[in-house]
Design an enzyme around this catalytic site. Structure first.
Site, PDB file in Angstrom:
ATOM      1  CG  HIS A   6      47.705  44.678  51.474  1.00  0.00           C
ATOM      2  ND1 HIS A   6      48.584  43.628  51.624  1.00  0.00           N
ATOM      3  CD2 HIS A   6      47.073  44.492  50.300  1.00  0.00           C
ATOM      4  CE1 HIS A   6      48.487  42.827  50.563  1.00  0.00           C
ATOM      5  NE2 HIS A   6      47.581  43.321  49.747  1.00  0.00           N
TER       6      HIS A   6
HETATM    7  S1  FES Z   1      49.945  44.822  54.725  1.00  0.00           S
HETATM    8 FE1  FES Z   1      49.393  43.173  53.454  1.00  0.00          FE
HETATM    9  S2  FES Z   1      51.223  42.063  53.254  1.00  0.00           S
HETATM   10 FE2  FES Z   1      51.753  43.702  54.553  1.00  0.00          FE
END
Ligand code: FES
Length: 175
Positions: free
Chosen positions: A140
């Site tokens: 993410h």
């Molecule tokens: S940014 Fe979501 S698990 Fe690493």
């Protein structure tokens, strides 16, 4: 008569001894599994035992990944520039403020040791990636700096530092 009285205690003694022996065997049989259960099994020892890592093969600017308790651990030999960058950060810019000095061992400032599990949802970040040159989590988009501190993205906390100590200048013990 005499022989009867002398034979009687002998038989009774035998019964006492036999009963006592049976009780002792029974107690041992009950006690052994309890004592045995107090020892961790081999897989527990393997999963939780401390590990020693030789740092000599890790060149400046490089890192290795080892596993401890099933978790990936990054060990990074930071360059002077990377250490300086990590230490020149204004604490007010950090979502999880922590000095670089608090995340490494004094006298071994170039060595960063962190658990390679993103504090967002647990993906494994990639080392030497992202705009801060530390770690980038592809899941993410969390970005960590060269001290493993969260700088951008949804992760709320810095990469955790596992318990470890230097056992010599070139060897650490994790756990
Ligand atoms: S940014 Fe979501 S698990 Fe690493």
């Amino acid at each position: 008569m005499t022989s009867t009285t002398s034979a009687e205690p002998t038989r009774r003694d035998f019964l006492y001894v036999a009963t006592g022996a049976a009780a002792a065997v029974g107690a041992a049989a009950v006690a052994w599994p309890l004592i045995s259960q107090m020892n961790p099994d081999a897989s527990t020892i393997a999963a939780g035992a401390p590990i020693e890592v030789d740092l000599t093969p890790i060149a400046e600017g490089q890192d290795i990944k080892v596993f401890w308790r099933g978790k990936p651990i990054y060990i990074m030999n930071r360059t002077k520039k990377q250490v300086e960058e990590a230490r020149s950060v204004n604490m007010s810019n950090l979502p999880d403020p922590q000095t670089d000095q608090a995340r490494v061992k004094e006298g071994h400032d170039q060595w960063l040791v962190v658990i390679g599990i993103c504090t967002h949802l647990g993906c494994i970040p990639i080392a030497h990636e992202g705009s801060y040159g530390g770690f980038f989590c592809p899941c993410h988009g969390s970005v960590y700096d060269t001290s493993g501190r969260i700088r951008q993205g949804p992760a709320p906390l810095n990469l955790a530092v596992p318990p470890y100590a230097f056992v010599s200048d070139t060897k650490i013990k994790i756990g």
